[in-house]
Design a protein around this motif. Structure first.
Motif, PDB file in Angstrom:
ATOM      1  N   SER A  54       0.854  -1.193   0.000  1.00  0.00           N
ATOM      2  CA  SER A  54       0.000   0.000   0.000  1.00  0.00           C
ATOM      3  C   SER A  54       0.886   1.238   0.000  1.00  0.00           C
ATOM      4  O   SER A  54       2.103   1.142   0.228  1.00  0.00           O
ATOM      5  CB  SER A  54      -0.889   0.027   1.256  1.00  0.00           C
ATOM      6  N   GLY A  55       0.256   2.389  -0.168  1.00  0.00           N
ATOM      7  CA  GLY A  55       0.998   3.650  -0.069  1.00  0.00           C
ATOM      8  C   GLY A  55       1.485   3.891   1.347  1.00  0.00           C
ATOM      9  O   GLY A  55       2.564   4.454   1.556  1.00  0.00           O
ATOM     10  N   THR A  56       0.695   3.461   2.314  1.00  0.00           N
ATOM     11  CA  THR A  56       1.082   3.618   3.721  1.00  0.00           C
ATOM     12  C   THR A  56       2.351   2.809   4.009  1.00  0.00           C
ATOM     13  O   THR A  56       3.296   3.289   4.634  1.00  0.00           O
ATOM     14  CB  THR A  56      -0.066   3.135   4.630  1.00  0.00           C
ATOM     15  N   LEU A  59       5.337   4.462   2.504  1.00  0.00           N
ATOM     16  CA  LEU A  59       5.865   5.578   3.305  1.00  0.00           C
ATOM     17  C   LEU A  59       6.755   5.065   4.432  1.00  0.00           C
ATOM     18  O   LEU A  59       7.821   5.615   4.699  1.00  0.00           O
ATOM     19  CB  LEU A  59       4.704   6.379   3.906  1.00  0.00           C
ATOM     20  N   SER A  80      -2.777  16.738   5.039  1.00  0.00           N
ATOM     21  CA  SER A  80      -2.588  15.570   4.182  1.00  0.00           C
ATOM     22  C   SER A  80      -3.426  14.440   4.745  1.00  0.00           C
ATOM     23  O   SER A  80      -4.083  14.582   5.778  1.00  0.00           O
ATOM     24  CB  SER A  80      -1.109  15.166   4.170  1.00  0.00           C
ATOM     25  N   PHE A  81      -3.378  13.299   4.053  1.00  0.00           N
ATOM     26  CA  PHE A  81      -4.013  12.100   4.591  1.00  0.00           C
ATOM     27  C   PHE A  81      -3.211  11.634   5.823  1.00  0.00           C
ATOM     28  O   PHE A  81      -1.990  11.805   5.888  1.00  0.00           O
ATOM     29  CB  PHE A  81      -4.075  11.007   3.511  1.00  0.00           C
ATOM     30  N   ALA A  83      -1.970   8.962   6.814  1.00  0.00           N
ATOM     31  CA  ALA A  83      -0.804   8.075   6.643  1.00  0.00           C
ATOM     32  C   ALA A  83       0.507   8.842   6.523  1.00  0.00           C
ATOM     33  O   ALA A  83       1.561   8.322   6.899  1.00  0.00           O
ATOM     34  CB  ALA A  83      -1.000   7.178   5.414  1.00  0.00           C
ATOM     35  N   SER A  84       0.457  10.068   5.991  1.00  0.00           N
ATOM     36  CA  SER A  84       1.700  10.845   5.854  1.00  0.00           C
ATOM     37  C   SER A  84       2.380  10.981   7.211  1.00  0.00           C
ATOM     38  O   SER A  84       3.605  10.992   7.301  1.00  0.00           O
ATOM     39  CB  SER A  84       1.415  12.250   5.304  1.00  0.00           C
ATOM     40  N   VAL A 135       4.473  16.494   0.991  1.00  0.00           N
ATOM     41  CA  VAL A 135       3.446  15.729   0.266  1.00  0.00           C
ATOM     42  C   VAL A 135       3.135  16.515  -1.003  1.00  0.00           C
ATOM     43  O   VAL A 135       2.917  17.726  -0.935  1.00  0.00           O
ATOM     44  CB  VAL A 135       2.172  15.608   1.130  1.00  0.00           C
ATOM     45  N   ALA A 167       2.087  10.007  -3.134  1.00  0.00           N
ATOM     46  CA  ALA A 167       0.917   9.131  -3.271  1.00  0.00           C
ATOM     47  C   ALA A 167      -0.077   9.661  -4.299  1.00  0.00           C
ATOM     48  O   ALA A 167      -0.744   8.893  -4.987  1.00  0.00           O
ATOM     49  CB  ALA A 167       0.226   8.967  -1.920  1.00  0.00           C
ATOM     50  N   GLN A 168      -0.168  10.991  -4.414  1.00  0.00           N
ATOM     51  CA  GLN A 168      -1.173  11.590  -5.303  1.00  0.00           C
ATOM     52  C   GLN A 168      -0.536  12.105  -6.593  1.00  0.00           C
ATOM     53  O   GLN A 168      -1.193  12.834  -7.336  1.00  0.00           O
ATOM     54  CB  GLN A 168      -1.861  12.754  -4.568  1.00  0.00           C
ATOM     55  N   SER A 189       1.036   5.623  -3.884  1.00  0.00           N
ATOM     56  CA  SER A 189      -0.111   4.767  -3.566  1.00  0.00           C
ATOM     57  C   SER A 189      -0.832   4.404  -4.863  1.00  0.00           C
ATOM     58  O   SER A 189      -0.977   5.250  -5.747  1.00  0.00           O
ATOM     59  CB  SER A 189      -1.083   5.532  -2.663  1.00  0.00           C
ATOM     60  N   TYR A 191      -3.957   3.049  -4.540  1.00  0.00           N
ATOM     61  CA  TYR A 191      -5.335   2.923  -4.041  1.00  0.00           C
ATOM     62  C   TYR A 191      -6.301   3.143  -5.224  1.00  0.00           C
ATOM     63  O   TYR A 191      -5.995   3.932  -6.125  1.00  0.00           O
ATOM     64  CB  TYR A 191      -5.527   3.992  -2.949  1.00  0.00           C
ATOM     65  N   LYS A 194      -6.681   6.496  -7.090  1.00  0.00           N
ATOM     66  CA  LYS A 194      -5.508   7.286  -7.469  1.00  0.00           C
ATOM     67  C   LYS A 194      -5.384   7.364  -9.006  1.00  0.00           C
ATOM     68  O   LYS A 194      -6.029   6.600  -9.726  1.00  0.00           O
ATOM     69  CB  LYS A 194      -4.237   6.652  -6.880  1.00  0.00           C
ATOM     70  N   ALA A 202      -2.251  -1.369  -3.069  1.00  0.00           N
ATOM     71  CA  ALA A 202      -0.874  -1.578  -3.548  1.00  0.00           C
ATOM     72  C   ALA A 202      -0.136  -0.244  -3.460  1.00  0.00           C
ATOM     73  O   ALA A 202      -0.761   0.823  -3.431  1.00  0.00           O
ATOM     74  CB  ALA A 202      -0.845  -2.090  -4.983  1.00  0.00           C
ATOM     75  N   TYR A 339      -8.783  18.145   3.400  1.00  0.00           N
ATOM     76  CA  TYR A 339      -9.125  17.247   4.484  1.00  0.00           C
ATOM     77  C   TYR A 339      -9.889  18.065   5.518  1.00  0.00           C
ATOM     78  O   TYR A 339      -9.514  19.209   5.775  1.00  0.00           O
ATOM     79  CB  TYR A 339      -7.851  16.645   5.077  1.00  0.00           C
TER      80      TYR A 339
HETATM   81  C1  PLP Z   1      -1.017  11.838   0.507  1.00  0.00           C
HETATM   82  C2  PLP Z   1      -1.257  10.381   0.805  1.00  0.00           C
HETATM   83  N1  PLP Z   1      -0.336   9.702   1.502  1.00  0.00           N
HETATM   84  C3  PLP Z   1      -0.492   8.390   1.769  1.00  0.00           C
HETATM   85  C4  PLP Z   1      -1.598   7.690   1.337  1.00  0.00           C
HETATM   86  C5  PLP Z   1      -1.742   6.257   1.734  1.00  0.00           C
HETATM   87  O1  PLP Z   1      -1.865   5.402   0.647  1.00  0.00           O
HETATM   88  P1  PLP Z   1      -2.651   4.004   0.793  1.00  0.00           P
HETATM   89  O2  PLP Z   1      -4.099   4.317   0.952  1.00  0.00           O
HETATM   90  O3  PLP Z   1      -2.350   3.288  -0.489  1.00  0.00           O
HETATM   91  O4  PLP Z   1      -2.103   3.283   1.969  1.00  0.00           O
HETATM   92  C6  PLP Z   1      -2.570   8.366   0.577  1.00  0.00           C
HETATM   93  C7  PLP Z   1      -3.751   7.700   0.000  1.00  0.00           C
HETATM   94  O5  PLP Z   1      -4.638   7.202   0.516  1.00  0.00           O
HETATM   95  C8  PLP Z   1      -2.403   9.748   0.323  1.00  0.00           C
HETATM   96  O6  PLP Z   1      -3.311  10.435  -0.373  1.00  0.00           O
END
Ligand code: PLP
Length: 395
Positions: A54-56, A59, A80-81, A83-84, A135, A167-168, A189, A191, A194, A202, A339
């Motif tokens: 995943s993107g998470t 990171l 940001s999301f 996960a950042s 980001v 990710a974006q 990411s 997702y 995306k 993934a 957000y």
């Molecule tokens: C800026 C950002 N970072 C991290 C993520 C995490 O990616 P993922 O959802 O694939 O784990 C996302 C997306 O969801 C994101 O938009």
């Protein structure tokens, strides 16, 4: 967002790719993932890419490979999301939130530079700041000229790495260089919403450093360079072969899709200008940047001239945002808020001791941003309908 329109055009190719994996009976990593890694490295201009879950996960791998360790701090954006910042915590480090640029809403490089220089104002010692994690919000690169300067000139003695959250931003560029090749490592990411998206979760990490890529390959597989021998504590962060196969089909279209997004953004810009609803907010017009209550009801974000923006989102700032969103929903026009609550005010980060008012630009943005429909298959008539509806709301 209507993912089905994309699927209708790709169905035969996607199903053939999935069948290829089923026929091979090789489901995790393997040749499909390795091929995708080569193709993404080529697209971004990075030396190596490492596919992951995943993107998470990407990171976390990117941060650990860049040398972030328990006790360190990492400077990042509050806008940001989750996960950042949660990936920083998972690496054992502490996020240091610095406010965003009022024009682009990307991490403000000037404030980051100031924070690094100002030892007193930094909650942890600057020597502990191991990385800066900008980001590339909504598909536009953060100001990489200034982050480069901070890392290579202003903060050279601290040995700070730049880790991109891309990710974006697949296909985005800064001065002609691909997102993913601008920092020491970068996370993407895939997702399903995306710009380049899998049929499940993934992600991928890119890096300019082959040694770091090897480390990440080990980390994503339980810290194990060979079966049943574990040299460190990694995790199961591997990519499925089916996701890689689907992504490889879509990769052939990403340049066209990103171009369509740019055309749609230009159409929105034009229609907003013609409607008289907008004024563009320039980064350098910062005299009153925490207040967005200008005369225009709709304001566009700034575009950096050095950036090739891939419009993962087309975001406007508006007055009476929540009422407008309901008005659009009543007309079956989807919109989203990226957000609504900045990261420093999330309950999970209350231990950092930050409060409302500490990062005013991000907080104001959280009250005003609205993402409008944006995907390659969107039609001009649909964009027209969105802008007409917004004009009607404010009339
Ligand atoms: C800026 C950002 N970072 C991290 C993520 C995490 O990616 P993922 O959802 O694939 O784990 C996302 C997306 O969801 C994101 O938009």
């Amino acid at each position: 967002m209507d993912l089905r329109r994309q699927y209708d055009g790709l169905r035969a190719d996607v199903l053939a790719a999935i069948a290829r994996v089923c026929d091979s009976q090789s489901f995790i990593l393997g040749p499909e993932v390795e091929a995708l890694e080569r193709e993404i490295a080529a697209l971004t201009g990075a030396a190596c890419a490492v596919g992951c879950a995943s993107g998470t996960e990407a990171l976390w791998l990117a941060l650990v490979a860049a040398g972030v360790k328990p006790g360190d701090s990492v400077i990042t954006t509050p806008f940001s999301f989750f996960a950042s910042a949660s990936a920083i915590v998972r690496a054992g480090a502490t996020p240091v939130f610095v406010d965003v640029d009022p024009g682009t809403l990307n991490l403000d490089a000037t404030l980051v530079g100031r924070r690094l220089r100002d030892r007193q104002a930094t909650p942890t010692k600057p020597g502990n700041v191991r990385a800066i994690l900008p980001v590339h919000l909504y598909g536009q690169c953060a100001d990489m000229d200034r982050f480069d300067r901070i890392v290579h000139e202003d903060a050279q003695e601290f040995g700070v790495a730049i880790v991109e959250d891309a990710a974006q931003a697949i296909g985005a560029e800064w001065r002609g260089r691909g997102a993913g090749s601008l920092g020491i490592t970068a996370a993407f990411s895939f997702y399903p919403t995306k710009n380049l998206s899998a049929y499940g979760d993934a992600g991928i990490v890119t890096t300019s450093c082959p040694g770091m890529a090897e480390h990440m390959r080990q980390l994503r597989n339980h810290g194990s360079p060979r079966r049943y021998y574990h040299y460190e504590f990694g995790w199961n962060g591997r990519m499925d072969a089916i996701q890689a196969a689907v992504l490889r089909v879509k990769l052939g279209h990403i340049a066209d899709w990103n171009q369509s997004r740019q055309q749609h953004a230009a159409t929105y810009d034009r229609l907003f200008a013609e409607s008289g609803l907008t004024s563009r907010q320039a980064s350098d017009q910062t005299s009153d940047h925490t207040s967005t209550q200008g005369s225009a009801p709709v304001r566009l974000l700034s575009r950096s001239p050095q950036a090739k923006h891939v419009f993962h989102q087309y975001v406007i700032r508006v007055q009476r945002r929540d009422e407008l969103r309901q008005f659009l929903a009543d007309r079956k026009i989807g919109s989203e808020i990226y957000y609504p609550l900045p990261l420093h005010l999330q309950p999970a980060f209350s231990y950092l001791g930050l409060k409302a008012g500490d990062l005013p630009v991000a907080e104001q943005a959280a009250r005003e941003v609205l993402a409008l429909p944006m995907f390659p298959e969107l039609t001009e008539a649909e964009i027209q309908w969105v802008v007409e509806s917004i004009a009607e709301f404010y009339s």
